[in-house]
Design an enzyme around this catalytic site. Structure first.
Site, PDB file in Angstrom:
ATOM      1  N   ILE B 455       0.936  -1.369   0.037  1.00  0.00           N
ATOM      2  CA  ILE B 455       0.026  -0.109   0.285  1.00  0.00           C
ATOM      3  C   ILE B 455       0.690   0.773   0.130  1.00  0.00           C
ATOM      4  CG2 ILE B 455      -1.726  -1.106   1.081  1.00  0.00           C
ATOM      5  CD1 ILE B 455      -1.080   0.564   3.511  1.00  0.00           C
ATOM      6  N   GLY B 456       1.672   1.556  -0.847  1.00  0.00           N
ATOM      7  CA  GLY B 456       2.797   2.285  -0.660  1.00  0.00           C
ATOM      8  C   GLY B 456       3.738   2.093   0.578  1.00  0.00           C
ATOM      9  N   THR B 457       4.331   1.110   1.802  1.00  0.00           N
ATOM     10  CA  THR B 457       4.967   0.748   2.209  1.00  0.00           C
ATOM     11  C   THR B 457       6.274   0.704   2.493  1.00  0.00           C
ATOM     12  OG1 THR B 457       3.611  -0.736   3.328  1.00  0.00           O
ATOM     13  CG2 THR B 457       3.018   1.221   3.935  1.00  0.00           C
ATOM     14  N   ILE B 608      14.547  -3.050  13.069  1.00  0.00           N
ATOM     15  CA  ILE B 608      14.454  -2.074  11.947  1.00  0.00           C
ATOM     16  C   ILE B 608      15.226  -2.597  10.880  1.00  0.00           C
ATOM     17  CG2 ILE B 608      15.132   0.255  10.555  1.00  0.00           C
ATOM     18  CD1 ILE B 608      12.858   0.323  13.337  1.00  0.00           C
ATOM     19  N   ASN B 610      14.661  -2.354   7.404  1.00  0.00           N
ATOM     20  CA  ASN B 610      15.341  -1.117   6.429  1.00  0.00           C
ATOM     21  C   ASN B 610      15.031   0.158   6.538  1.00  0.00           C
ATOM     22  OD1 ASN B 610      15.397   0.390   4.345  1.00  0.00           O
ATOM     23  ND2 ASN B 610      14.733  -1.280   2.823  1.00  0.00           N
ATOM     24  N   GLY B 683       4.433   1.627  11.065  1.00  0.00           N
ATOM     25  CA  GLY B 683       3.524   2.400  10.035  1.00  0.00           C
ATOM     26  C   GLY B 683       3.240   3.211  10.606  1.00  0.00           C
ATOM     27  N   GLU B 684       2.456   2.962  11.793  1.00  0.00           N
ATOM     28  CA  GLU B 684       1.466   4.145  11.668  1.00  0.00           C
ATOM     29  C   GLU B 684       1.907   4.861  13.299  1.00  0.00           C
ATOM     30  OE1 GLU B 684      -2.837   2.926  10.961  1.00  0.00           O
ATOM     31  OE2 GLU B 684      -1.661   1.282  12.329  1.00  0.00           O
TER      32      GLU B 684
END
Ligand code: FAD
Lengths: 285, 717
Positions: B455-457, B608, B610, B683-684
């Protein structure tokens, strides 16, 4: 987002352009940089049947220096206003205001004539032209006429131009000794149009203001001169107090075309603050 | 392997080669367009589709009179009512008719000619007017509606300072660049959907159950999704409509929502009203926290914005009470929006903490340190991993927090008042079961398959990195196939859970593949393998090098595959990500519009995988938070019962020129409990804590306390 169908012509002389406009009748419309017009076409807010592209009229792209005036061709872009040496030297207010129009891409296409003819009450260049007491040079089937800017803007997106007339240039007085200028613009966030713009030209001799021209953008259905402030400044001392006092004379009855959800009280306050700041900034120009 | 790797899908997206749901061709493609209700509640009393049917190219017009009948969907969250099944309207924007035509222009033209008469019913869209006292039933993974630990009254009684305040946040809309779109094809009894979704399996479950189709007759694909932010997580009526009409008419049918429809068709972040009680001793120890949240839900379904969830875990405190109530209003169902729950909730808590800090005369960072929670104060469980103290320290160092003057209004530059504020970010880690398959071809290509979404992540970028890490090969040798219900099953791409969940499954699949290769090459599955091009090095005491083409020819196969899966297990840990956000704002003395001058944010989010894609997520989140703080607000006209600004001109978003320097860093971490790869969800998290940091900075600049979002001019005049 797709315009209604239209024909397109690109004349190479002003005469041909006027002829085309007349032949096209009520459905004909000039296109210059297209930065306002194309967006209206896309939304079908206008449905011209013929677009007359004035981009190839070399006469309208020139900046001509007269003894006391500068005649700036209508298709001079905002980018050129910003960088042209003669405009910078003799009409720096136009260079300053051009910086505030959109972004570099918009400024490379958008023209002075287009901004003036479009007459968006929130447009920045019209306010500067009004402050300069500029004259609008118009060419039509009945020949050339010159319209003072005070009479040119007649309402939101409405001007004294007839449908078959072409705006060919804007004539402004060269800035004389002792004058300084500033354009102050305010918007709520980066993508919002001008909430208020203030174009200022003041002249000082010694410690005293001897002249002042102040015009506001998005403060009415056309750009308007802040006459009360101008009158109060002339003869006043060059002090922040005097400037504040004069700016506070703005009565707050402005009726902006695009209110952007802001209260009248805030707009009035904004006009006073920006006018004060614009004059003060002009003094240190 | 893992490490900074630029987005592999970047070139395809920039050049337009990436194909989105509404970009697939079909010779018999037809276009559907929705007629939506202009009123929020009504009975449809008359229908006249004759004029619409006469438009050239129109194939059919459907209303509740002639639409196929549907069954209640099961198996995944569905946010709408079943479309075109009855004559009732429950929200403005609800689909009431659908036109299908050969061309989109024809369909749109006919939409304007469908005549429906409405008998309006009374409708309330202001949730504050209809507060409900019934306890809602949120999904179990979001936690209970209410929690209590300790004795609240005793905590308040022993406090020296008790803050009682009400906070509010605005309704917001996701509005991703790609408006929702579904292309449905019915051929030979099989329904294939290409859908702009965050969860192909959700769409599959809803569509197959609503249409009463066997699971193997429905396939859902989503190679690329152009942003979702939660709007494409639940399944909504337009997806069911596209599926139902493709089956009804046969062939291919495309339904693309307009931008305006995207403000009424797939939920929104509900506005919230939050009441906080925060009690502290003079030394700055919290003795009681009470957080009561009210938010709207729809009249036909339940959505609970779990606003007080953050307050359950953020600080060590002997007495914590939280409650959630919902108020039914006549809008489409609200839905999660980046960041749900803690996004609006931490605004209230973190401003309240700042208020108490001011009242006590304690530095806001110091007050947070004094109340740092070593264990989850509500559940009593240890945190899986928590590096918040390091976030505070590193954030403060980068920001220069130590130089902050205590007094408000004491930093000034010309006409600008400068303010510094900070806030804690907390977000629950969501996890879901996932499966994956890894296949090695004789030419060295590794194809990893998992039915998740991009979704673009950065999913296309980092899943190959994880597989490559196991196999010892460069990530370029691995490609990911995703977005297809024919692939191994995963959850939806939501709740910041894809990397940790699918990543764990991909790692497991790669490990299984390595074991298989070791077994096939040497007979010992435990031998270490390393892949490089078509060379497979196996170390089993001695080191042996195999050429894949020779090895596979000898085995008589052209590829070797293995599957892996991962499942979240209850492990008695409280799982959250954390962060510290520091903001500098400038507020004009006379024209008090706040502008953000810099943000520093440091996060504790597990490993993490990347740093480039992780940084992209966090900077995007910070920008999102600036929007929440200063710009984003969907205004409702309660008289008409509708959202006012259904476009991106009226609905204000930050653009580059509104965004200052963003400094993002992560604490080095490996979380052995949350996932199979050391990661938690990120992400959020980036959009949590930004608004309170900004609001607190505005207070520091001006002395004005703002308790509602977005911060309005009127708040500061
Ligand atoms: C992203 C963006 C940002 C913008 N930001 C600003 C801003 O900050 N401030 C601001 O003031 N403006 C702004 N604008 C508006 C725009 O830049 C000006 O209105 C524009 O440059 C007008 O000039 P044009 O040459 O593009 O005119 P066009 O769009 O080609 O024409 C505009 C109108 O003028 C008429 N016209 C043009 N030339 C002539 C002529 N020679 N004779 C007769 N009629 C003519 C056309 O018929 C049309 O009605 C922005 C525009 C965009 C797209």
């Amino acid at each position: 987002m797709i315009p209604a169908p239209f024909d397109y012509t690109r004349p190479t002389t002003v005469e041909d352009a006027v002829t085309a406009l007349r032949a096209g009748g009520a459905g004909a419309k000039v296109i210059a940089g297209g930065q306002s017009l194309v967006r209206m076409l896309q939304r079908r807010l206008v449905r011209p049947t013929l677009l007359v592209d004035v981009g190839c009229l070399s006469r309208m792209r020139e900046v001509v220096e007269e003894p006391d005036h500068l005649v700036i061709g209508a298709t001079t872009t905002q980018h050129e206003l910003l960088h042209d040496a003669r405009v910078r030297a003799h009409a720096p207010l136009l260079s300053l205001v051009a910086r505030h129009v959109g972004d570099p891409a918009v400024r490379h296409r958008g023209t002075l004539g287009g901004s003036v003819a479009h007459a968006d009450p929130a447009g920045d260049p019209p306010a500067a032209v009004l402050a300069l007491d500029g004259e609008i040079i118009v060419e039509g089937p009945r020949g050339e006429r010159v319209i003072p800017s005070a009479e040119f803007f007649v309402g939101p997106f409405r001007t004294a131009l007839e449908p078959d007339e072409l705006l060919v240039g804007v004539r402004v007085p060269k800035m004389g000794e002792g004058w300084t200028v500033h354009y102050e613009k305010f918007r709520l966030s980066a993508q919002k149009p001008t909430l208020l713009g203030v174009a200022v030209m003041v002249r000082r001799v010694g410690d005293c203001f001897t002249d002042a021209h102040i015009a506001l953008a998005n403060s009415g259905s056309t750009p308007v001169r802040a006459t009360a402030v101008e009158v109060a400044l002339v003869g006043a001392d060059v002090t922040e107090e005097a400037v504040t006092k004069a700016a506070d004379l703005l009565d707050g009855t402005m009726e902006p075309f695009a209110r952007q959800g802001v209260s009248q009280a805030y707009l009035a306050h904004l006009a006073r603050v920006l006018t004060r700041r614009a004059v003060v900034a002009a003094l240190s120009w | 392997m893992t490490g900074a790797r630029p987005r592999v899908d970047g070139p395809a997206k920039v050049t337009g080669a990436a194909r989105y749901a509404a970009e697939w061709r079909a010779a018999d493609l037809r276009h559907a367009a929705l007629v939506t209700s202009p009123v929020p509640a009504a009975t449809i009393t008359a229908v006249d589709t004759s004029a619409a049917e006469r438009v050239p190219g129109v194939v059919a017009v459907f209303t509740h009179h002639n639409a196929p009948r549907l069954r209640p969907p099961v198996g995944a969250p569905y946010g709408g009512r079943l479309p075109l099944q009855d004559n009732r309207v429950h929200y403005e924007g609800e689909p009431v008719a659908v036109v299908v035509a050969e061309r989109l222009e024809q369909a749109r033209e006919a939409v304007g000619l469908v005549r429906l008469d409405y008998a309006p019913l009374s409708a309330e869209t202001d949730f504050r007017a209809v507060a409900d006292t019934a306890v809602p039933t949120p999904p179990a993974r979001w936690g209970p509606a209410d929690t209590t630990v300790g004795d609240l009254a005793a905590g308040i009684a022993e406090a020296d300072v008790v803050l009682r305040a009400e906070y509010s946040t605005a309704a917001r809309h996701h509005s991703p660049i790609e408006t929702s779109a579904t292309q449905a094809e019915w051929r030979d009894g099989v329904l294939t959907l290409r859908d702009a979704t965050q969860g192909v399996f959700n769409v599959h479950a809803v569509v197959s159950s609503a249409l009463d189709l066997p699971a193997d007759r429905v396939r859902v694909l989503a190679e690329y999704t152009g942003g979702g932010f939660g709007s494409k997580g639940y399944v909504w009526p337009h997806q069911v409509i596209a599926a139902m009409l493709a089956r009804e008419l046969g062939g291919a049918l495309r339904l693309v929502l307009t931008r305006a429809q995207s403000f009424t068709s797939h939920g929104y972040q509900p506005p919230t009203r939050q009441r906080l009680v925060l009690a502290a001793t003079a030394e700055g120890r919290f003795t009681a926290i009470r957080h009561d949240s009210l938010s709207p839900t729809s009249t036909y379904g339940e959505y609970v914005e779990m606003t007080a969830n953050g307050s359950r875990v953020a600080y060590a405190c002997p007495a914590i009470t939280t409650t959630h109530r919902v108020a039914p209003v006549a809008t489409v169902l609200p839905t999660p929006m980046r960041a749900p729950h803690e996004g609006p909730g931490m605004f209230a808590l973190e401003v309240a903490v700042d208020e108490v800090a001011c009242e006590l005369g304690i530095d806001p960072l110091e007050l947070r340190l004094r109340n740092h929670a070593e264990v989850d104060p509500t559940s009593g469980k240890p945190f899986s991993t928590k590096g918040l103290l390091a976030c505070y320290a590193e954030g403060a160092r980068r920001f220069g927090w130590a130089d902050r003057p205590r007094a408000t209004g004491s930093l000034r530059e010309g006409d600008q008042l400068i303010g510094w504020g900070m806030a804690t970010a907390v977000m629950a880690t969501m996890r879901f079961p996932a499966a994956a398959r890894a296949r090695l071809h004789a030419d060295g290509r590794v194809v990893v398959e998992a039915g998740c979404q991009e979704i673009g992540t950065g999913t296309y970028t980092i899943m190959p990195q994880l597989a490559a890490e196991v196999l010892g090969c460069p990530p370029e040798q691995v490609v990911l196939r995703l977005g297809d219900t024919a692939l191994p099953r995963t959850g939806m791409t939501a709740g910041s859970s894809t990397t940790l969940s699918v990543g764990s499954a991909v790692t497991a699949a790669a490990e299984a593949l390595a074991a298989r290769l070791a077994l096939l090459a040497t007979g010992d599955p435990t031998a270490a393998v390393r892949l490089d091009g078509i060379e497979l090095t196996v170390k089993n005491g001695a080191v042996e090098v195999f050429r894949l083409d020779e090895l596979f020819a000898r085995l008589g196969v052209d590829s070797v595959a293995a599957g892996g899966s991962w499942e979240p297990r209850e492990n008695q840990r409280s799982m959250h990500t954390f962060g510290a956000v520091f903001a500098e704002v400038a507020v004009d003395v006379d024209l008090p519009v706040p502008r953000v001058r810099r943000l520093v944010a440091v996060y504790s989010a597990g490993r993490i995988v990347n740093p480039l894609t992780a940084r992209g997520q966090m900077t995007g989140g910070l920008v999102w938070g600036i929007g929440q703080a200063l710009l984003e607000k969907s205004t409702t006209d309660h008289r008409l019962g509708r959202f006012v600004d259904k476009n991106l001109a009226g609905y204000r978003l930050p653009v580059n020129a509104d965004v200052p320097d963003l400094d993002v860093a992560f604490v080095e971490e490996y979380d052995p409990h949350a996932s199979g790869i050391g990661a938690r969800g990120i992400g959020e998290l980036g959009s949590v804590g930004v608004a309170p940091a900004i609001a607190n900075a505005v207070h520091h600049a001006t002395g004005k306390r703002v308790r509602s979002l977005p911060i309005a001019l009127e708040d500061l005049l």
